[in-house]
Design a protein around this motif. Structure first.
Motif, PDB file in Angstrom:
ATOM      1  N   ILE A 225     -38.165  -2.450 -11.122  1.00 56.51           N
ATOM      2  CA  ILE A 225     -37.827  -3.845 -11.469  1.00 56.51           C
ATOM      3  C   ILE A 225     -36.379  -3.769 -12.004  1.00 56.51           C
ATOM      4  N   ILE A 226     -35.238  -4.422 -11.344  1.00 54.27           N
ATOM      5  CA  ILE A 226     -33.941  -4.281 -11.976  1.00 54.27           C
ATOM      6  C   ILE A 226     -33.570  -5.515 -12.907  1.00 54.27           C
ATOM      7  N   GLU A 227     -32.849  -5.405 -13.925  1.00 58.35           N
ATOM      8  CA  GLU A 227     -32.467  -6.469 -14.725  1.00 58.35           C
ATOM      9  C   GLU A 227     -31.256  -7.163 -13.983  1.00 58.35           C
ATOM     10  N   GLY A 228     -31.538  -8.539 -14.218  1.00 61.63           N
ATOM     11  CA  GLY A 228     -30.512  -9.541 -13.799  1.00 61.63           C
ATOM     12  C   GLY A 228     -29.115  -9.466 -14.278  1.00 61.63           C
ATOM     13  N   THR A 229     -28.066 -10.329 -14.101  1.00 60.11           N
ATOM     14  CA  THR A 229     -26.698 -10.266 -14.460  1.00 60.11           C
ATOM     15  C   THR A 229     -26.562 -10.564 -15.821  1.00 60.11           C
ATOM     16  N   ASP A 230     -27.601 -10.725 -16.495  1.00 62.83           N
ATOM     17  CA  ASP A 230     -27.432 -10.856 -18.204  1.00 62.83           C
ATOM     18  C   ASP A 230     -27.535  -9.550 -18.766  1.00 62.83           C
ATOM     19  N   GLY A 231     -28.232  -8.551 -17.961  1.00 61.15           N
ATOM     20  CA  GLY A 231     -28.628  -7.413 -18.690  1.00 61.15           C
ATOM     21  C   GLY A 231     -29.712  -7.089 -19.456  1.00 61.15           C
ATOM     22  N   ARG A 232     -30.487  -8.074 -19.492  1.00 59.29           N
ATOM     23  CA  ARG A 232     -31.790  -8.183 -20.295  1.00 59.29           C
ATOM     24  C   ARG A 232     -33.050  -8.266 -19.769  1.00 59.29           C
ATOM     25  N   LEU A 233     -33.014  -9.617 -19.036  1.00 63.17           N
ATOM     26  CA  LEU A 233     -34.216  -9.964 -18.320  1.00 63.17           C
ATOM     27  C   LEU A 233     -34.400  -9.265 -16.959  1.00 63.17           C
ATOM     28  N   LYS A 234     -35.588  -9.356 -16.280  1.00 62.74           N
ATOM     29  CA  LYS A 234     -35.717  -8.840 -14.844  1.00 62.74           C
ATOM     30  C   LYS A 234     -34.957 -10.057 -14.070  1.00 62.74           C
ATOM     31  N   MET A 235     -34.353  -9.671 -13.108  1.00 67.75           N
ATOM     32  CA  MET A 235     -33.786 -10.536 -12.297  1.00 67.75           C
ATOM     33  C   MET A 235     -34.628 -11.653 -11.684  1.00 67.75           C
ATOM     34  N   SER A 236     -34.381 -12.818 -11.801  1.00 71.04           N
ATOM     35  CA  SER A 236     -35.266 -13.929 -11.483  1.00 71.04           C
ATOM     36  C   SER A 236     -34.341 -15.208 -11.382  1.00 71.04           C
ATOM     37  N   LYS A 237     -34.818 -16.157 -10.425  1.00 65.64           N
ATOM     38  CA  LYS A 237     -34.033 -17.420 -10.188  1.00 65.64           C
ATOM     39  C   LYS A 237     -34.608 -18.171 -11.416  1.00 65.64           C
ATOM     40  N   SER A 238     -35.782 -18.130 -12.067  1.00 69.16           N
ATOM     41  CA  SER A 238     -36.271 -18.974 -13.193  1.00 69.16           C
ATOM     42  C   SER A 238     -35.234 -18.435 -14.505  1.00 69.16           C
ATOM     43  N   TYR A 239     -34.632 -17.383 -14.574  1.00 73.25           N
ATOM     44  CA  TYR A 239     -33.767 -16.952 -15.685  1.00 73.25           C
ATOM     45  C   TYR A 239     -32.265 -17.356 -15.321  1.00 73.25           C
ATOM     46  N   MET A 257     -19.545  -9.050 -10.349  1.00 70.43           N
ATOM     47  CA  MET A 257     -18.674  -8.710 -11.303  1.00 70.43           C
ATOM     48  C   MET A 257     -18.909  -9.177 -12.754  1.00 70.43           C
ATOM     49  N   SER A 258     -19.916  -9.862 -12.823  1.00 73.42           N
ATOM     50  CA  SER A 258     -20.308 -10.375 -14.099  1.00 73.42           C
ATOM     51  C   SER A 258     -21.479  -9.508 -14.737  1.00 73.42           C
ATOM     52  N   ILE A 259     -21.966  -8.452 -14.060  1.00 77.08           N
ATOM     53  CA  ILE A 259     -22.861  -7.644 -14.684  1.00 77.08           C
ATOM     54  C   ILE A 259     -22.579  -6.869 -15.873  1.00 77.08           C
ATOM     55  N   PRO A 260     -23.410  -6.437 -16.757  1.00 81.20           N
ATOM     56  CA  PRO A 260     -23.043  -5.500 -18.015  1.00 81.20           C
ATOM     57  C   PRO A 260     -22.491  -4.212 -17.329  1.00 81.20           C
ATOM     58  N   ASP A 261     -21.384  -3.452 -17.985  1.00 82.15           N
ATOM     59  CA  ASP A 261     -21.168  -2.044 -17.397  1.00 82.15           C
ATOM     60  C   ASP A 261     -22.257  -1.165 -17.277  1.00 82.15           C
ATOM     61  N   GLU A 262     -23.224  -1.142 -18.273  1.00 77.93           N
ATOM     62  CA  GLU A 262     -24.307  -0.254 -18.255  1.00 77.93           C
ATOM     63  C   GLU A 262     -25.282  -0.489 -16.933  1.00 77.93           C
ATOM     64  N   LEU A 263     -25.257  -1.658 -16.245  1.00 77.21           N
ATOM     65  CA  LEU A 263     -25.987  -1.663 -15.200  1.00 77.21           C
ATOM     66  C   LEU A 263     -25.283  -1.315 -13.821  1.00 77.21           C
ATOM     67  N   ILE A 264     -24.134  -0.762 -13.950  1.00 81.43           N
ATOM     68  CA  ILE A 264     -23.361  -0.385 -12.708  1.00 81.43           C
ATOM     69  C   ILE A 264     -23.970   0.692 -11.741  1.00 81.43           C
TER      70      ILE A 264
END
Length: 405
Positions: A225-239, A257-264
């Motif tokens: 399960i991948i994290e969303g663009t915030d890099g913390r919570l799982k990707m979800s429309k709710s978040y 382009m807004s994802i944290p570098d550690e997720l690239i």
């Protein structure tokens, strides 16, 4: 790309190597190899919940794995849970989920399937609705199914155990959900079932129930399960941290382009077909700061837009991003709206332009996300003068040229 038929040059061992890549749980590798050696197309199941019709890149991780099965000549069976959606999957939930109406389920199912075909080969996908077999079960059939699994085993599931310990209500219907999903595997005689790591319990119940009905237990494979663009919570429309499969090209590019570098590297590994050597090189160059992570992020964004929209749209999205966000220039093309000359309350203006609900508009303004002619407007009571041509920017990506009349 169309699916390839099973051929002698794609050995069972090679197929196993391809298919197990990036998976988290595989129960079991030996069983999957044994079935691949049978030389027939395997029936590979994914059960989908039509209560959430908007697909994002988190869903794409599992769908891309299904596409690999298709490309190796196997049969993907997409089971739309039109019956089970009316129960509500309790996985990871702290409370009982509300049931959906039949009309909501049907519309959501249609939307889900169409979006899934952005990745899957439509002609090589069998779509089934589980109301076909679950809806015709008698109460006697349900009692027999329920008798094949124990409450003790059900309470081994983490979310059930936690809610039981806290005294939070668990409806009997929620115990039926994993059993109903498991019976789907019986009905279509699944060889393999895929899901996210949060579905492992349900998938394992499927193995047990298949055995109870005299079938060989399915192989279970889970994907990360991948994290969303915030890099913390799982990707979800709710978040609000998701990248939708149907996002406009410039929005998809901008969000990536807004994802944290550690997720690239993680996104590249799970969402593209990049080889392991390049992944390793990418990881090293980012860690050692040999290359600006922005360059790899631009590559990733371009790659993902290309997957869904083609190279031309990807180039346009990149050009838009560079112009607006790196050079801080205005885009060449903008939506044009005619607005009556004179004073306008900023909330009323955005409301009349169809930007969103009034509560969403007020939140955007309060958060400093609204600019008129490069002047930030952060007071919902502000009045603005519309006298000629003006550029309205809402958020990071929406530009509107206002023309007074």
């Amino acid at each position: 790309m169309g699916c390839k038929k099973l051929t002698a040059d794609v050995s069972p061992e090679k197929q196993l190597e391809i298919l197990k890549k990036n998976s988290v749980d595989l129960v079991s590798e030996e069983e999957l190899l044994e079935r691949l050696k049978e030389g027939r197309p395997l029936r590979v199941k994914l059960g989908v919940d039509p209560s959430r019709p908007d697909l994002h890149l988190g869903h794409a991780v599992v769908l891309k794995k299904l596409k690999q099965f298709q490309q190796l000549g196997h049969q993907v069976v997409l089971i739309i849970g039109d019956f089970t959606a009316m129960i509500g999957d309790p996985s990871g939930k702290s409370t009982t989920r509300p049931m959906l109406s039949r009309e909501e389920v049907v519309e959501n199912a249609r939307s889900y399937a169409e979006q899934a075909f952005l990745i899957l080969d439509r002609e090589k996908t069998e779509i089934r609705y589980n109301n076909e077999w679950l809806g015709s079960m008698s109460f006697s059939d349900v009692v027999k199914l329920a008798g094949k699994y124990t409450v003790a085993r059900m309470l081994e599931r983490e979310d059930f155990a936690k809610r039981y310990a806290e005294g939070t209500p668990i409806s009997v219907s929620e115990f039926l959900y994993p059993l109903a999903q498991a019976y789907d595997s019986v009905a279509i005689q699944a060889d393999v079932e895929l899901g996210g790591t949060d579905q492992l319990f349900n998938l394992m119940v499927g193995r047990k129930i298949q055995e109870e009905y005299g079938l060989k237990p399915q192989v279970v494979m889970t994907m990360p399960i991948i994290e969303g663009t915030d890099g913390r919570l799982k990707m979800s429309k709710s978040y609000n941290n998701y990248v939708g499969l149907t996002d406009e090209p410039k929005d998809m590019y901008g969000k990536l382009m807004s994802i944290p570098d550690e997720l690239i590297v993680k996104y590249a590994r799970l969402l593209t077909d990049v080889n392991d050597d390049l992944l390793k090189k990418m990881e090293e160059e980012i860690d050692k700061k040999i290359v600006n992570p922005r360059d790899y992020k631009m590559w990733l964004a371009r790659e993902m837009v290309t997957q869904f929209y083609g190279q031309e749209k990807a180039r346009e999205a990149e050009s838009y991003f560079v112009t607006v966000f790196q050079k801080k220039e205005m885009p060449d093309e903008m939506i044009e709206k005619a607005v009556k000359r004179g004073q306008h309350n900023i909330v009323d203006l955005l409301d009349n332009l169809g930007i969103g609900t009034r509560s969403e508009i007020k939140r955007l303004i309060s958060q400093g996300g609204v600019y008129l002619d490069n002047n930030r407007i952060d007071n919902i009571k502000s009045s603005v003068e519309i006298s000629n041509e003006h550029i309205l920017r809402v958020g990071k990506r929406l530009f509107i040229k206002i023309i007074a009349h």
